[in-house]
Write a protein that holds these residues in place. Structure first.
Motif, PDB file in Angstrom:
ATOM      1  N   LYS A   1     105.940  41.839 138.194  1.00 12.99           N
ATOM      2  CA  LYS A   1     106.070  41.216 136.864  1.00 12.99           C
ATOM      3  C   LYS A   1     107.257  41.661 136.134  1.00 12.99           C
ATOM      4  O   LYS A   1     107.755  42.644 136.266  1.00 12.99           O
ATOM      5  N   SER A   2     107.818  40.637 135.645  1.00 12.94           N
ATOM      6  CA  SER A   2     109.165  41.102 134.711  1.00 12.94           C
ATOM      7  C   SER A   2     108.893  41.302 133.349  1.00 12.94           C
ATOM      8  O   SER A   2     107.738  40.975 132.680  1.00 12.94           O
TER       9      SER A   2
ATOM     10  N   THR B   1      94.547  36.766 140.255  1.00 14.34           N
ATOM     11  CA  THR B   1      95.859  37.139 140.053  1.00 14.34           C
ATOM     12  C   THR B   1      96.760  37.488 141.334  1.00 14.34           C
ATOM     13  O   THR B   1      97.759  36.877 141.713  1.00 14.34           O
TER      14      THR B   1
ATOM     15  N   GLU C   1     107.840  37.144 129.832  1.00 10.47           N
ATOM     16  CA  GLU C   1     106.512  36.470 130.038  1.00 10.47           C
ATOM     17  C   GLU C   1     106.447  35.547 130.756  1.00 10.47           C
ATOM     18  O   GLU C   1     107.467  34.599 130.638  1.00 10.47           O
ATOM     19  N   SER C   2     105.623  35.067 131.716  1.00 13.04           N
ATOM     20  CA  SER C   2     105.291  34.238 132.736  1.00 13.04           C
ATOM     21  C   SER C   2     106.334  34.169 133.629  1.00 13.04           C
ATOM     22  O   SER C   2     106.669  33.008 134.624  1.00 13.04           O
TER      23      SER C   2
ATOM     24  N   TYR D   1     108.310  36.316 137.178  1.00 17.27           N
ATOM     25  CA  TYR D   1     108.063  37.521 138.155  1.00 17.27           C
ATOM     26  C   TYR D   1     109.470  37.706 138.477  1.00 17.27           C
ATOM     27  O   TYR D   1     110.595  36.925 138.418  1.00 17.27           O
TER      28      TYR D   1
ATOM     29  N   GLN E   1      99.515  35.289 142.993  1.00 14.56           N
ATOM     30  CA  GLN E   1     100.631  35.877 143.323  1.00 14.56           C
ATOM     31  C   GLN E   1     101.107  35.673 144.776  1.00 14.56           C
ATOM     32  O   GLN E   1     102.363  35.383 145.218  1.00 14.56           O
TER      33      GLN E   1
ATOM     34  N   ASN F   1     105.640  31.641 137.036  1.00 16.06           N
ATOM     35  CA  ASN F   1     104.388  31.927 137.417  1.00 16.06           C
ATOM     36  C   ASN F   1     103.701  30.804 137.808  1.00 16.06           C
ATOM     37  O   ASN F   1     102.724  30.645 138.257  1.00 16.06           O
TER      38      ASN F   1
END
Length: 236
Positions: free
Chosen positions: A43-44, A17, A47-48, A50, A21, A64
């Motif tokens: 991460k926001s 991860t 979902e999926s 940032y 990133q 992502n």
């Protein structure tokens, strides 16, 4: 043995991860303007995606897979309400700037009976900054303490920046900034303690580009001129 295997797999997953990133950050740095840098990459709630923040305060969302990004507010539906997550994040940023601010570096105009306080990024040449100052008594009459912070819109090497340095380095800062906002020319003064660059950088952290910009203690940022009675609605 089983627990060791699970732990090993978790470590591999975390490492992958972090690598993914870092790859996304490297790719993103290739397309943003050279004068900007990435100050936050987390991460926001979406979902999926940032949440990314740049050094000028710009906030956006980056997929992502590295193929999509969007600017704009992110909302979460909570029962019958919409919660603006982006607005909440902006307030956090403003509160962070206020916590980093040396409040003694502001040019203060205190009311006789203080009930509220605001911080205002200003310069001495913009028309609306001058209009605000011409009616500053209306804010003081409502118990609003005005704390001026400097923001030369044309940059730290501009003539306006020099005027702001003069105001902050004068023996009587209130008189100096008033005279400059009234268009009076004052001899240039400088001092080691002038906070012009510090204020400018704090303003850029929250994306301020114009003056006046009013900041409340609750973390609300209000661009432009606002009459005293209207401002009270944000302070109560």
């Amino acid at each position: 043995m089983r627990y060791l295997l699970i732990l090993f797999l978790m470590l591999i997953s975390c490492s992958k991860t972090l690598q993914d990133q870092q790859s996304l950050i490297i790719n993103l740095e290739k397309v943003i303007p050279e004068e900007l840098s990435i100050t936050s990459f987390i991460k926001s709630d979406l979902e999926s995606f940032y949440e990314v923040e740049l050094s000028d305060g710009t906030l956006f969302y980056y997929s992502n897979d590295g193929e999509h990004l969007f600017l704009g507010d992110l909302f979460r539906i909570e029962k019958d309400n919409l919660l603006n997550l982006s607005y909440a994040r902006e307030k956090e940023k403003v509160l962070s700037v206020l916590s980093d601010l040396d409040k003694n570096s502001a040019i203060k105009f205190p009311p006789q009976d203080k009930k509220y306080e605001v911080f205002i990024f200003t310069d001495v040449d913009c028309g609306y900054c001058r209009k605000f100052h011409s009616q500053i008594q209306s804010y003081l009459d409502l118990g609003i303490e005005v704390n001026y912070l400097s923001f030369p819109r044309e940059g730290l090497n501009s003539e306006t920046a020099k005027k702001l340095v003069t105001a902050w380095c004068s023996d009587d800062k209130q008189v100096a900034i008033t005279e400059l906002k009234n268009g009076k020319e004052l001899p240039f003064q400088n001092c080691d303690s002038n906070p012009i660059e510090e204020h400018y950088n704090l303003a850029r952290r929250i994306g301020i580009t114009g003056t006046p910009t009013i900041i409340t203690k609750a973390g609300i940022s209000i661009p432009g001129l606002m009459e005293a009675n209207e401002l009270m609605e944000y302070l109560k």
